[in-house]
Design a protein around this motif. Structure first.
Motif, PDB file in Angstrom:
ATOM      1  N   ALA A 104      -6.937   5.752   4.045  1.00  3.19           N
ATOM      2  CA  ALA A 104      -7.450   4.574   4.828  1.00  3.19           C
ATOM      3  C   ALA A 104      -7.456   5.014   6.437  1.00  3.19           C
ATOM      4  O   ALA A 104      -8.650   4.735   6.960  1.00  3.19           O
ATOM      5  CB  ALA A 104      -6.704   3.183   4.636  1.00  3.19           C
ATOM      6  N   LEU A 153     -16.608  -3.651  14.500  1.00  5.04           N
ATOM      7  CA  LEU A 153     -16.862  -2.984  13.290  1.00  5.04           C
ATOM      8  C   LEU A 153     -15.591  -2.238  12.880  1.00  5.04           C
ATOM      9  O   LEU A 153     -15.079  -2.274  11.610  1.00  5.04           O
ATOM     10  CB  LEU A 153     -17.510  -1.635  13.527  1.00  5.04           C
ATOM     11  N   GLY A 154     -14.298  -2.131  13.691  1.00 10.09           N
ATOM     12  CA  GLY A 154     -13.245  -1.256  13.260  1.00 10.09           C
ATOM     13  C   GLY A 154     -12.371  -2.589  12.723  1.00 10.09           C
ATOM     14  O   GLY A 154     -11.699  -2.224  11.726  1.00 10.09           O
ATOM     15  N   VAL A 175     -15.126   6.766  10.638  1.00  9.15           N
ATOM     16  CA  VAL A 175     -16.233   5.655  10.862  1.00  9.15           C
ATOM     17  C   VAL A 175     -16.175   5.391  12.405  1.00  9.15           C
ATOM     18  O   VAL A 175     -17.300   5.270  13.111  1.00  9.15           O
ATOM     19  CB  VAL A 175     -15.888   4.361  10.169  1.00  9.15           C
ATOM     20  N   ILE A 176     -15.049   4.968  13.096  1.00 12.79           N
ATOM     21  CA  ILE A 176     -14.941   4.701  14.680  1.00 12.79           C
ATOM     22  C   ILE A 176     -15.392   5.906  15.244  1.00 12.79           C
ATOM     23  O   ILE A 176     -16.255   5.623  16.096  1.00 12.79           O
ATOM     24  CB  ILE A 176     -13.429   4.197  14.776  1.00 12.79           C
ATOM     25  N   TYR A 234     -21.351  -2.286  23.767  1.00 14.69           N
ATOM     26  CA  TYR A 234     -20.920  -1.250  22.695  1.00 14.69           C
ATOM     27  C   TYR A 234     -19.707  -1.323  22.305  1.00 14.69           C
ATOM     28  O   TYR A 234     -19.320  -0.862  21.137  1.00 14.69           O
ATOM     29  CB  TYR A 234     -21.579   0.263  23.139  1.00 14.69           C
ATOM     30  N   GLY A 253     -10.553   7.447   6.989  1.00 17.78           N
ATOM     31  CA  GLY A 253     -11.817   6.652   6.803  1.00 17.78           C
ATOM     32  C   GLY A 253     -11.854   5.891   7.955  1.00 17.78           C
ATOM     33  O   GLY A 253     -13.351   5.950   8.507  1.00 17.78           O
ATOM     34  N   LEU A 254     -11.098   5.067   8.395  1.00 17.30           N
ATOM     35  CA  LEU A 254     -11.035   4.324   9.783  1.00 17.30           C
ATOM     36  C   LEU A 254     -11.589   5.195  11.045  1.00 17.30           C
ATOM     37  O   LEU A 254     -12.598   4.993  11.789  1.00 17.30           O
ATOM     38  CB  LEU A 254      -9.831   3.478   9.866  1.00 17.30           C
ATOM     39  N   PHE A 300     -19.095   6.289  15.152  1.00 15.30           N
ATOM     40  CA  PHE A 300     -19.730   5.296  15.917  1.00 15.30           C
ATOM     41  C   PHE A 300     -19.629   5.594  17.512  1.00 15.30           C
ATOM     42  O   PHE A 300     -20.753   5.472  18.149  1.00 15.30           O
ATOM     43  CB  PHE A 300     -18.890   3.789  15.912  1.00 15.30           C
ATOM     44  N   ARG A 336      -2.490   6.110   0.066  1.00 16.19           N
ATOM     45  CA  ARG A 336      -3.762   5.276   0.328  1.00 16.19           C
ATOM     46  C   ARG A 336      -3.695   5.033   1.912  1.00 16.19           C
ATOM     47  O   ARG A 336      -4.757   4.973   2.553  1.00 16.19           O
ATOM     48  CB  ARG A 336      -3.651   4.021  -0.445  1.00 16.19           C
ATOM     49  N   ARG A 374      -5.844  -8.037   0.548  1.00 15.54           N
ATOM     50  CA  ARG A 374      -5.262  -8.480  -0.869  1.00 15.54           C
ATOM     51  C   ARG A 374      -5.918  -9.545  -1.675  1.00 15.54           C
ATOM     52  O   ARG A 374      -5.379 -10.037  -2.358  1.00 15.54           O
ATOM     53  CB  ARG A 374      -3.951  -8.915  -0.732  1.00 15.54           C
ATOM     54  N   VAL A 400     -28.747  -2.895  22.696  1.00 12.67           N
ATOM     55  CA  VAL A 400     -29.758  -2.009  22.659  1.00 12.67           C
ATOM     56  C   VAL A 400     -31.010  -2.245  23.261  1.00 12.67           C
ATOM     57  O   VAL A 400     -31.412  -1.780  24.035  1.00 12.67           O
ATOM     58  CB  VAL A 400     -29.835  -1.316  21.232  1.00 12.67           C
ATOM     59  N   LEU A 407     -26.205   6.679  23.785  1.00 13.77           N
ATOM     60  CA  LEU A 407     -27.135   5.635  24.233  1.00 13.77           C
ATOM     61  C   LEU A 407     -27.500   5.316  25.754  1.00 13.77           C
ATOM     62  O   LEU A 407     -26.612   5.858  26.488  1.00 13.77           O
ATOM     63  CB  LEU A 407     -26.763   4.195  23.341  1.00 13.77           C
ATOM     64  N   ALA A 415     -18.178  -1.630  18.562  1.00 15.12           N
ATOM     65  CA  ALA A 415     -17.077  -0.828  17.932  1.00 15.12           C
ATOM     66  C   ALA A 415     -16.168  -1.721  17.446  1.00 15.12           C
ATOM     67  O   ALA A 415     -15.523  -1.395  16.442  1.00 15.12           O
ATOM     68  CB  ALA A 415     -16.857   0.501  18.827  1.00 15.12           C
ATOM     69  N   ASP A 449      -5.651  -5.156  -6.503  1.00 20.13           N
ATOM     70  CA  ASP A 449      -4.562  -4.442  -7.011  1.00 20.13           C
ATOM     71  C   ASP A 449      -4.123  -5.009  -8.311  1.00 20.13           C
ATOM     72  O   ASP A 449      -4.093  -4.246  -9.243  1.00 20.13           O
ATOM     73  CB  ASP A 449      -3.347  -4.428  -5.988  1.00 20.13           C
ATOM     74  N   ILE A 506      -9.835  -2.884   4.295  1.00 21.15           N
ATOM     75  CA  ILE A 506      -9.199  -1.786   3.624  1.00 21.15           C
ATOM     76  C   ILE A 506      -7.851  -2.230   3.387  1.00 21.15           C
ATOM     77  O   ILE A 506      -7.238  -2.253   2.328  1.00 21.15           O
ATOM     78  CB  ILE A 506      -8.753  -0.594   4.847  1.00 21.15           C
ATOM     79  N   LEU A 524     -13.382  -3.276   9.314  1.00 18.42           N
ATOM     80  CA  LEU A 524     -13.115  -2.330   8.195  1.00 18.42           C
ATOM     81  C   LEU A 524     -11.654  -2.509   8.084  1.00 18.42           C
ATOM     82  O   LEU A 524     -11.139  -2.215   6.784  1.00 18.42           O
ATOM     83  CB  LEU A 524     -13.418  -0.820   8.950  1.00 18.42           C
ATOM     84  N   MET A 532       0.746  -1.397   0.143  1.00 16.55           N
ATOM     85  CA  MET A 532       0.008  -0.062  -0.011  1.00 16.55           C
ATOM     86  C   MET A 532       0.889   1.308  -0.029  1.00 16.55           C
ATOM     87  O   MET A 532       1.721   1.276   0.826  1.00 16.55           O
ATOM     88  CB  MET A 532      -0.719  -0.002   1.232  1.00 16.55           C
TER      89      MET A 532
END
Lengths: 247, 114
Positions: free
Chosen positions: A9, B13-14, A16-17, B6, A12-13, A20, A5, B24, B47, A27, B10, B107, B21, B17, A1
């Motif tokens: 990245a 999700l992280g 998003v976090i 929560y 973006g990460l 969140f 980039r 490969r 929740v 909440l 998180a 790539d 990203i 993600l 990479m």
């Protein structure tokens, strides 16, 4: 990479976090749930719909319109899998190198016996889960997956010839998937015609017991059939790809 | 317990993600996507949880008892099944891409289309 980039990245990460965390800080604490919609739906399902499983009542009655949307996502995904993989198969078959009379790859003998023995009890369990959705944990979505696995057990034994034969009946699978999807939508239309409200539960609900809940058991059967047929289309297409690439 | 569920959501999700990203390989990427999706189940179910609440099925509990939210459960229920078919669709796309470009590396695929 490369460097730019990596930076993009990381940004973006972090976004998003960060988003969140920002959203989650508003909440309530875990366990302090206090919203009225869920509570009302839970309390109403027995007196209002004569069904004890309020999760199924939510999915197939109060919020049936949302389930229709979910169901169409499922339908379109299965359709796309079929379209994508079938085009490749036709390319392959018109290449001239024929797949052979009937591909005969065999798995282990014990797996085949196990698959054959499990298929019927699992199918029975699936029908139980689908039809008793209003009473016990279960319903169309779970039961449909179990029903699919009853057929998939026979594949597990390496009966590739069976997959090739199922390819012949793929049209029937797709037809039953489409009919089941249409049946669920028609239940909604039935409510529209008889009461003027789309997806209004228009069938007599009865007292909480075996066959109650109005159209909820019918909706469960429709969704169960669609899920089972849809997953079988996907599995038979993917297994057939395996068959093509193995020769 | 407080906020731990929560944090788990998180984290899933992280991590998912991050995997998407840096991936490969398209098959790996699809699996990372399912990890991200798992965070929605954790979030939805936590929740709707009520301390001491029972499952919202009134077969053998009185209708007045405290239960967890049935709406989020119905949501995650349909979510699981729909996710499985969407994953199948993505994998079918991977098979197509591999057939055409003979690679599952994003790539290398870019280089070939240039």
């Amino acid at each position: 990479m490369n460097r730019s980039r990596k930076v993009a990245a990381a940004v973006g990460l972090l976004l998003v976090i960060g988003g969140f965390v920002w959203g989650a800080t508003g909440l309530h604490k875990f366990g302090n749930y206090n919203f009225r919609y869920g509570a009302i739906v839970a309390k109403d399902s027995v007196p209002d719909r004569a069904a004890v499983n309020s999760v199924v009542v939510t999915a197939f009655d109060y919020r049936a319109f949302d389930t229709l949307g979910e169901e169409f996502i499922l339908f379109i995904s299965v359709l796309s899998v079929g379209v994508l993989l079938r085009r490749m198969r036709e390319e392959h078959e018109s290449d001239g190198d024929d797949v052979g009379p009937e591909p005969t790859m065999r798995g282990s003998e014990s797996m085949r016996w196990l698959g054959a023995a499990l298929a019927a009890p699992v199918a029975l369990l699936a029908l139980e889960v689908i039809t008793h959705g209003t009473l016990t944990p279960g319903g169309g979505f779970q039961g449909g997956v179990v029903l699919m696995s009853a057929v998939a057990f026979t594949f597990l034994g390496g009966e590739y010839a069976l997959v090739a034969r199922l390819r012949g009946s793929a049209t029937w699978l797709e037809v039953s998937e489409s009919v089941a999807a249409a049946a669920f939508a028609l239940l909604g239309l039935g409510g529209l015609i008889s009461t003027g409200i789309f997806f209004e539960n228009f069938i007599y609900k009865g007292q909480a017991g075996l066959l109650t809940g109005g159209f909820i058991p019918l909706a469960n059967i429709a969704v169960g059939a669609e899920v089972a047929a849809g997953f079988l289309v996907v599995i038979s297409e993917l297994l057939y790809q395996r068959l093509l690439s193995s020769d | 317990m407080g906020i731990y569920p929560y944090i788990v959501a998180a984290w899933l999700l992280g991590v998912g993600l991050y995997g998407v990203i840096t991936s490969r390989n398209y098959v790996h990427l699809v699996i990372c996507l399912t990890v991200m999706q798992a965070s929605t189940y954790v979030l939805l179910l936590s929740v709707g949880y009520v301390t001491g609440g029972k499952a919202p099925i009134f077969a053998d509990i009185p209708t007045t008892s405290s239960v967890v939210d049935p709406v989020v459960q119905a949501l995650s229920l349909t979510d699981v099944v729909v996710e499985a078919t969407v994953v199948a669709l993505l994998l079918a796309l991977v098979i197509q891409a591999n057939k055409r470009y003979r690679t599952t590396d994003p790539d290398r695929m870019n280089r070939m289309t240039d």
